[in-house]
Scaffold this active site. Structure first.
Site, mmCIF file in Angstrom:
data_model
loop_
_atom_site.group_PDB
_atom_site.id
_atom_site.type_symbol
_atom_site.label_atom_id
_atom_site.label_comp_id
_atom_site.label_asym_id
_atom_site.label_seq_id
_atom_site.Cartn_x
_atom_site.Cartn_y
_atom_site.Cartn_z
ATOM 1 N N ASP A 92 -2.119 1.161 7.305
ATOM 2 C CA ASP A 92 -1.350 0.948 6.083
ATOM 3 C C ASP A 92 -1.003 -0.531 5.909
ATOM 4 O O ASP A 92 -1.106 -1.073 4.805
ATOM 5 C CB ASP A 92 -0.073 1.795 6.090
ATOM 6 C CG ASP A 92 -0.382 3.288 6.111
ATOM 7 O OD1 ASP A 92 -1.169 3.738 5.250
ATOM 8 O OD2 ASP A 92 0.153 3.995 6.979
ATOM 9 N N ASP A 118 0.867 -1.172 0.000
ATOM 10 C CA ASP A 118 0.000 0.000 0.000
ATOM 11 C C ASP A 118 0.908 1.227 0.000
ATOM 12 O O ASP A 118 1.398 1.643 1.040
ATOM 13 C CB ASP A 118 -0.899 -0.007 1.235
ATOM 14 C CG ASP A 118 -1.782 1.230 1.314
ATOM 15 O OD1 ASP A 118 -2.223 1.719 0.257
ATOM 16 O OD2 ASP A 118 -2.026 1.717 2.434
ATOM 17 N N GLU A 129 -1.504 -1.597 -4.536
ATOM 18 C CA GLU A 129 -2.733 -0.811 -4.652
ATOM 19 C C GLU A 129 -2.471 0.387 -5.563
ATOM 20 O O GLU A 129 -1.425 1.030 -5.471
ATOM 21 C CB GLU A 129 -3.188 -0.335 -3.269
ATOM 22 C CG GLU A 129 -4.549 0.304 -3.282
ATOM 23 C CD GLU A 129 -5.085 0.515 -1.886
ATOM 24 O OE1 GLU A 129 -6.128 -0.071 -1.570
ATOM 25 O OE2 GLU A 129 -4.450 1.258 -1.107
#
Length: 163
Positions: A140, A8, A68
């Protein structure tokens, strides 16, 4: 057996999570966050992110990565910095020889919660449910594990061109 590194991207904090996928069975290996100093110059922050991610990749021996995708902020400077951090994430994964899959945030949320507008709390709850015994530390890292889980379930469809 697939050893998946979920990522991420973020400049201040990049979440990471490593899982093993064997068919439909998932197992948690590790997770955490690579953080950079907000007071350091941008170039130094990108180097710190690179070095931290290369350590994570080296320590866990993932065989594939899932990242992502970036969402666009109202602030163009924030979006640009996020894009630069994402570039480092992609570079590290590719430099390590990992095939990289990319997933939109809404698709990751839908894969875990059933709806593309699921909240961060819902995503984290599903991560902890799908990886029993794991207490995720930080949003996160939870998002990174969610990307890895989504890849474990959606990767075959992606490879077949169905997504």
């Amino acid at each position: 057996m697939r050893l998946i590194l979920g990522l991420d991207p973020g400049l201040a904090a990049t979440g990471w999570g490593v899982i093993v996928a064997e068919g439909n069975r998932l197992r948690h290996i590790a997770h955490g966050t690579v953080k950079t100093s907000a007071t350091a110059p941008l170039a130094e922050r990108l180097v710190a992110l690179h070095d931290g991610l290369m350590t994570v990749i080296g320590d866990h021996g993932a065989t594939e990565a899932a990242v992502e995708e970036v969402f666009v902020n109202a602030n163009p400077q924030s979006t640009l910095k996020l894009g630069q951090a994402r570039g480092v994430v992609l570079l590290c994964s590719a430099r390590a020889g990992l095939p990289v899959a990319e997933y939109a945030t809404r698709l990751v949320k839908k894969a875990l919660t059933g709806v593309g507008s699921g909240s961060k709390d819902q995503v984290q709850a599903m991560v902890e449910r799908l990886l029993p015994g794991v207490k995720v530390v930080g949003a996160d890292a939870a998002d990174a594990l969610a990307v890895a889980i989504a890849h474990a379930h959606l990767g075959a469809s992606l490879r077949k061109g169905l997504l």
